[in-house]
Scaffold this motif. Structure first.
Motif, PDB file in Angstrom:
ATOM      1  N   ASP A 152       0.823  -1.209   0.000  1.00 15.59           N
ATOM      2  CA  ASP A 152       0.000   0.000   0.000  1.00 15.59           C
ATOM      3  C   ASP A 152       0.859   1.263   0.000  1.00 15.59           C
ATOM      4  OD1 ASP A 152      -2.333  -1.439  -0.019  1.00 15.59           O
ATOM      5  OD2 ASP A 152      -2.619  -1.335   2.170  1.00 15.59           O
ATOM      6  N   TYR A 153       1.934   1.240   0.752  1.00 13.20           N
ATOM      7  CA  TYR A 153       2.839   2.395   0.804  1.00 13.20           C
ATOM      8  C   TYR A 153       3.487   2.640  -0.546  1.00 13.20           C
ATOM      9  CZ  TYR A 153       6.765   5.356   2.078  1.00 13.20           C
ATOM     10  OH  TYR A 153       7.674   6.375   2.115  1.00 13.20           O
ATOM     11  N   ASN A 155       2.418   1.728  -3.481  1.00 13.78           N
ATOM     12  CA  ASN A 155       1.413   2.170  -4.460  1.00 13.78           C
ATOM     13  C   ASN A 155       1.066   3.640  -4.279  1.00 13.78           C
ATOM     14  OD1 ASN A 155       1.177  -0.242  -5.825  1.00 13.78           O
ATOM     15  ND2 ASN A 155      -0.472  -0.986  -4.503  1.00 13.78           N
ATOM     16  N   SER A 156       1.036   4.096  -3.074  1.00 16.73           N
ATOM     17  CA  SER A 156       0.628   5.473  -2.848  1.00 16.73           C
ATOM     18  C   SER A 156       1.773   6.469  -2.966  1.00 16.73           C
ATOM     19  CB  SER A 156      -0.038   5.618  -1.486  1.00 16.73           C
ATOM     20  OG  SER A 156       0.879   5.306  -0.478  1.00 16.73           O
ATOM     21  N   ASN A 157       3.003   6.097  -2.820  1.00 16.48           N
ATOM     22  CA  ASN A 157       4.106   7.057  -2.764  1.00 16.48           C
ATOM     23  C   ASN A 157       5.083   6.979  -3.931  1.00 16.48           C
ATOM     24  OD1 ASN A 157       3.272   8.231  -0.346  1.00 16.48           O
ATOM     25  ND2 ASN A 157       4.271   6.622   0.832  1.00 16.48           N
ATOM     26  N   ASP A 159       5.815   6.632  -7.977  1.00 18.84           N
ATOM     27  CA  ASP A 159       5.164   6.704  -9.277  1.00 18.84           C
ATOM     28  C   ASP A 159       5.812   5.752 -10.277  1.00 18.84           C
ATOM     29  OD1 ASP A 159       3.464   8.602  -8.308  1.00 18.84           O
ATOM     30  OD2 ASP A 159       4.797  10.263  -8.837  1.00 18.84           O
TER      31      ASP A 159
END
Length: 170
Positions: A152-153, A155-157, A159
């Motif tokens: 999750d980290y 994917n969110s941080n 690119d």
């Protein structure tokens, strides 16, 4: 010498000590009771003439038997010391659970030992000695990180996945 104090009130008349013993003897004679024949103790006639011979005879009669007042005293001491040794041994054995293991040590004890004892090893040398192949990332962290949280980290941080260098191209 110092000057004698003229205000001294303690004075003795002249010739007082010359006649003192006579005065004391006269007073004792006046106060002494009249002796009667029934007063006091009497010694039989010739008692002291034969006393010395009687004492020497009793001394030479022979050896007297000596009776020990406490003949078992040394046995009491031995028994008490044996009991004390047994109690100490049992007390020591009772408190010992076995040999200590690595899991018995607290983490703070290990950290304090490595930090404050002079081992002559730097932190880099210590890191080289640790087997990296067997270590997991969660072994070094205080709180366990789940794999899904990592994903999750990422994917969110991040690119660009190319920046991660996930390939084994070393």
């Amino acid at each position: 010498m110092e000057k004698i104090n003229e205000n001294n009130n303690f004075k003795v008349p002249e010739g007082y000590f010359d006649s003192l013993t006579d005065q004391i003897m006269d007073k004792v004679a006046m106060e002494a009771p009249i002796e009667s024949k029934n007063e006091g103790f009497k010694v039989p006639e010739g008692y002291f003439d034969s006393l010395e011979d009687k004492i020497y005879r009793k001394l030479n009669e022979g050896d007297t038997q000596v009776i020990a007042l406490n003949p078992y005293k040394k046995y009491y001491y031995i028994a008490a010391s044996v009991a004390a040794v047994i109690l100490v041994y049992l007390g020591v054995q009772w408190n010992v659970d076995g040999t200590p293991t690595y899991s018995d040590l607290a983490n703070t004890d290990i950290e304090n030992y490595l930090e404050f004892d002079d081992l002559g090893i730097s932190s880099y040398e210590l890191a080289e000695m640790l087997p990296i192949e067997e270590m997991d990332m969660n072994d070094m962290l205080k709180y366990r990180i789940e794999d899904e949280n990592i994903v999750d980290y990422i994917n969110s941080n991040i690119d660009d996945f190319e920046e991660l260098n996930l390939h084994d191209n070393e």
